[in-house]
Structure formats: C-alpha cells, structure tokens
Design an enzyme around this catalytic site. Structure first.
Site, PDB file in Angstrom:
ATOM      1  N   CYS A  32       0.275  -0.864  -0.104  1.00  0.00           N
ATOM      2  CA  CYS A  32      -0.101  -0.176   0.225  1.00  0.00           C
ATOM      3  C   CYS A  32       1.051   1.125   0.236  1.00  0.00           C
ATOM      4  CB  CYS A  32      -1.032   0.076   1.132  1.00  0.00           C
ATOM      5  SG  CYS A  32      -0.923  -1.848   2.125  1.00  0.00           S
TER       6      CYS A  32
ATOM      7  N   GLU B  17      -6.999   9.594   1.686  1.00  0.00           N
ATOM      8  CA  GLU B  17      -6.854   8.468   0.192  1.00  0.00           C
ATOM      9  C   GLU B  17      -8.088   8.032  -0.937  1.00  0.00           C
ATOM     10  OE1 GLU B  17      -2.601   6.356   1.403  1.00  0.00           O
ATOM     11  OE2 GLU B  17      -4.255   5.701   1.462  1.00  0.00           O
TER      12      GLU B  17
END
Length: 253
Positions: free
Chosen positions: A95, A171
């Site tokens: 990630c 995000e």
C-alpha cells in the site's frame, strides 16, 4: 489532462533509499478533489498531517496491491515499526502512493481511469513492490495487474498518536489485484513480516481475539469487497465481473 497533471506534478528525482523522514519530505503525493481530479501536489509530510487547519489532511491518490500466489493465497505484510503512519499493523501486500515526477509517469489521466488502464498506479505498484518486498519487476510487470475500483476513506492514526492524532491517511485508493509466484525479500525499513494466507486463515487473524492490528484501508476492503473477489479468484482476474471504474466508493472503517 496530461498537460495539467504535468504542471501540477513538477518533475523531481525520488530515490529509493532514505529514512522514513526522508521519504516524507522528498516524495510528492498527487492531490485530488473528491471526484479524483488532480488539483496539485504536496509532499508526504504535509499530505498526512491532521491539523486544525487541515483536520483530514490532504486528499491524495494511493494504491493497494493484493497479490495472490498460484495456490490462491494472499500475501500480507506487517508494516515496519518505523513507519510514520500506522506502524506495526498488518495489511495487504503493498500500500503506497503514486508520486509526482516519476518515470514512467504515475499521474493517471482521466482517460486512463475511464478505460481502466491506469498505467500510473500500476507503475507505482511495480516500483513499491520492489522497494518494500524486493519483488523483481520482471516477475510482476505492470500489465499483470487487474484494476478493480477506487476507495475514498479517511482515518486518523489514533492507535499510535492518541485521540488527537496529528497523523493519518486521507486517500482515494486504487485497488490492484494480481496472481504470481514471486521472490520476496522484505526491506526491513518498510516491512516487519510477511505471510501467505487463505481466506479462513485471514479471518482467524482478523478476529479481535488475535490481538493483531490492521490498517484501516484493509479493514474496509476486507469487510466490503475481498471475500467476493476471492471466492472465484480466476473469474475476478480474467473477467470484468467485479470491475467498477466509475464509482469512487466512499466508506469508513
């Protein structure tokens, strides 16, 4: 759109080496609005600060890789304790963030999102899989990733920094799946541990009684999406049954 992205993402050199603090100051995230249109750039430090002036940080693009081996097991990683945000938590394979100024370009255009190709997010995934897990790019080239959808979430890192946490993530996360048997050599500055699991093993690890901590983005994906993707992995990877390139799913933990 590509010209706009180039103007908003100035060219810079982002080396693969340095401390977590170095990366925070040096790497420039791609800032977007709620519809995922590029509006500018900011370094990781500024993007991830939760302050009175920006209580949810700065919304930026990210990606999450879910890498399965030939047995259908998912590769998990535990983030290193030196990570600034969410240290020590378990999460999906990799990630991180597409960055401004990279070659190849990691700032995907509207057209690249609309046609599902997202070469920028995929290039970022290749770069970070090599940096974090030592996976050679030739073992997992960009064309092997399947882009499924996007997730918009916001989470302060209260486990690490307390109720008034000044760090967190905000995000729009591009979800990328792939299946390959690869060589894994974790970078200890990024990754504390790795583990291949099947769905039952994952569910046991995620049981609160295990005492393990999990990233907020992974908890969301595991709750809302992962079991149906994993149920017939080949169908997920080889067809567009679970592809949704239009929706930006706004979900909370």
């Amino acid at each position: 759109v590509m010209a706009l992205a180039a103007n908003l993402c100035p060219l810079h050199c982002s080396a693969a080496h340095g401390t977590q603090q170095d990366f925070m100051q040096r790497d420039n995230c791609i800032l977007v609005d709620g519809s995922d249109s590029i509006i500018g750039s900011a370094n990781k430090y500024d993007s991830h600060r939760f302050l009175p002036s920006q209580p949810q940080g700065l919304l930026h693009r990210a990606f999450s890789v879910f890498l399965f081996n030939s047995d259908g097991k998912l590769l998990l990683q535990q983030r290193a304790q030196d990570k600034i945000t969410f240290p020590g938590v378990w999460t999906n394979t990799c990630c991180s963030h597409p960055l401004c100024g990279q070659q190849p370009d990691e700032a995907d255009s509207d057209a690249a999102i609309a046609d599902g190709s997202v070469p920028g997010a995929k290039a970022a995934a290749v770069r970070k899989l090599q940096h974090e897990l030592g996976i050679p790019p030739e073992q997992l080239p960009a064309h092997q990733f399947k882009f499924l959808t996007r997730l918009h979430y916001c989470a302060a890192d209260r486990d690490t920094y307390g109720a008034d946490a000044s760090w967190g993530e905000h995000e729009i996360d591009y979800i990328l799946l792939a299946q390959a048997d690869v060589t894994v050599q974790p970078n200890a500055e990024e990754v504390a541990a790795v583990k291949h699991v099947d769905l039952q093993e994952l569910q046991q690890m995620m049981d609160p009684k295990s005492g393990l901590k999990w990233s907020p983005w992974f908890r969301i994906i595991a709750k809302h999406f992962l079991p149906k993707w994993w149920q017939d992995l080949q169908r997920t990877l080889e067809t567009d049954e679970h592809v949704d390139i239009v929706t930006v799913h706004k979900l909370s933990c």
